[in-house]
Design an enzyme around this catalytic site. Structure first.
Site, PDB file in Angstrom:
ATOM      1  N   TYR A   5       0.871  -1.172   0.000  1.00  0.00           N
ATOM      2  CA  TYR A   5       0.000   0.000   0.000  1.00  0.00           C
ATOM      3  C   TYR A   5       0.906   1.220   0.000  1.00  0.00           C
ATOM      4  CZ  TYR A   5      -3.893   2.984   1.751  1.00  0.00           C
ATOM      5  OH  TYR A   5      -4.851   3.950   1.921  1.00  0.00           O
ATOM      6  N   LYS A  13      -1.471  -1.231  -4.094  1.00  0.00           N
ATOM      7  CA  LYS A  13      -2.475  -0.175  -4.141  1.00  0.00           C
ATOM      8  C   LYS A  13      -1.713   1.138  -4.084  1.00  0.00           C
ATOM      9  CE  LYS A  13      -5.974   2.457  -1.835  1.00  0.00           C
ATOM     10  NZ  LYS A  13      -6.523   2.911  -0.536  1.00  0.00           N
TER      11      LYS A  13
END
Length: 311
Positions: free
Chosen positions: A139, A167
């Protein structure tokens, strides 16, 4: 842009965590949120991300969130669970808890609070992946952890199977483009954008999908956007993105100088979900505050302009 070869594609919203008036997990509302997202056609759920207030929840609250989301999803879509902690051993502990509670994959940031070197970030992801028998996604959210995950770090980790995807919420569109280009030679590695205002552009750049916080409010819109991009209908994708950009202005409803960017944005999402009859309250974790009646009225007007129904 491609959508094949990875189980993590399409629209994977970071699920909000509804709270009761006294600040406890509202299980019934969370079940309704999951049902609302599944009805919208999403292809996955991201539990305990930034929009899920993961940094504010206790470990026991986090466990309850995972239980409710995995039980309600019932295997219909993959459930990705955030193991977002300051350091490696803490992230491993949360990742193992997520695995035991039914997660399909875990998501971790770089270490934070402590000063960190790129070699330590590399080791952090390798150690988490070695400790948990679930796919691991990175992330990239430098606004929160103060470290940027560059393609030069991520792609070698993907090449050896440490990472199953990323992400990207960095807002660095040039870096994202370079990451997507490098990922073309890595079958199975998912490149997901968290930049919800430019999903159409990121799909054109090679994204496999998106993780939009605003997708809690309008999952159908993001799914229509994604499907249009997949079929190469960029005019339709742009029109849907433009509508969602206008809807995103709900994050400006909080009175200036009274709330952090996190509280203003997440508070707007929760307020919109409350107005749509999906969650019972727009209560936020302390020290954040809930949006008031005047701010709620502003958000209602945005929902009406976006063509979204209210309860």
């Amino acid at each position: 842009m491609t959508t094949t070869g990875t189980p993590y594609s399409g629209v994977i919203p970071p699920v909000v965590t509804p709270l009761t008036a006294d600040g406890e997990l509202d299980r019934a509302s969370l079940e309704r949120v999951v049902g609302h997202l599944l009805d919208g056609g999403v292809s996955g759920l991201f539990a305990l991300g930034s929009s899920g207030e993961t940094a504010y929840l206790t470990p026991s609250q986090q466990d309850e969130v995972i239980k409710v989301i995995t039980a309600t999803a019932a295997g219909r879509v993959p459930v990705l669970v955030g193991a977002i902690e300051t350091t490696t051993n803490r992230a491993i502990e949360r990742a193992r808890a997520a695995a035991a509670l039914g997660a399909d994959a875990v998501v971790a940031t770089a270490p934070f609070y402590t000063r960190t070197h790129a070699t330590e970030i590399d080791r952090h992801f390798r150690d988490i992946a070695a400790a948990v028998e679930l796919p691991l996604l990175a992330y990239d959210v430098p606004v929160c952890v103060h470290s940027k995950l560059d393609p030069e770090l991520l792609l070698p980790l993907a090449a050896v199977g440490v990472l199953a995807g990323v992400k990207d919420s960095s807002g660095d569109d040039g870096s994202f483009r370079r990451l997507a280009l490098g990922a073309r030679d890595l079958p199975g590695f998912a490149v997901l954008t968290g930049h919800e205002l430019v999903v159409d552009a990121m799909m054109l750049s090679g994204a496999h999908g998106s993780v939009p916080g605003l997708g809690n409010v309008d999952p159908h819109g993001y799914v229509r956007l994604h499907e249009a991009a997949v079929r190469g209908d960029w005019a339709t994708a742009k029109a849907e993105q433009d509508r969602l950009v206008a809807l995103f202005d709900i994050v400006g409803a909080a009175a200036p100088g009274t709330a952090s960017a996190t509280a203003a944005g997440l508070g707007a999402f929760k307020t919109a979900l409350m107005l749509r009859g999906i969650i019972a309250t727009n209560v936020m974790s302390p020290p954040m505050r809930r949006l008031d009646a005047e701010e709620t009225h502003v958000i209602a007007a945005y929902l009406d302009r976006a063509g979204l129904s209210r309860a």
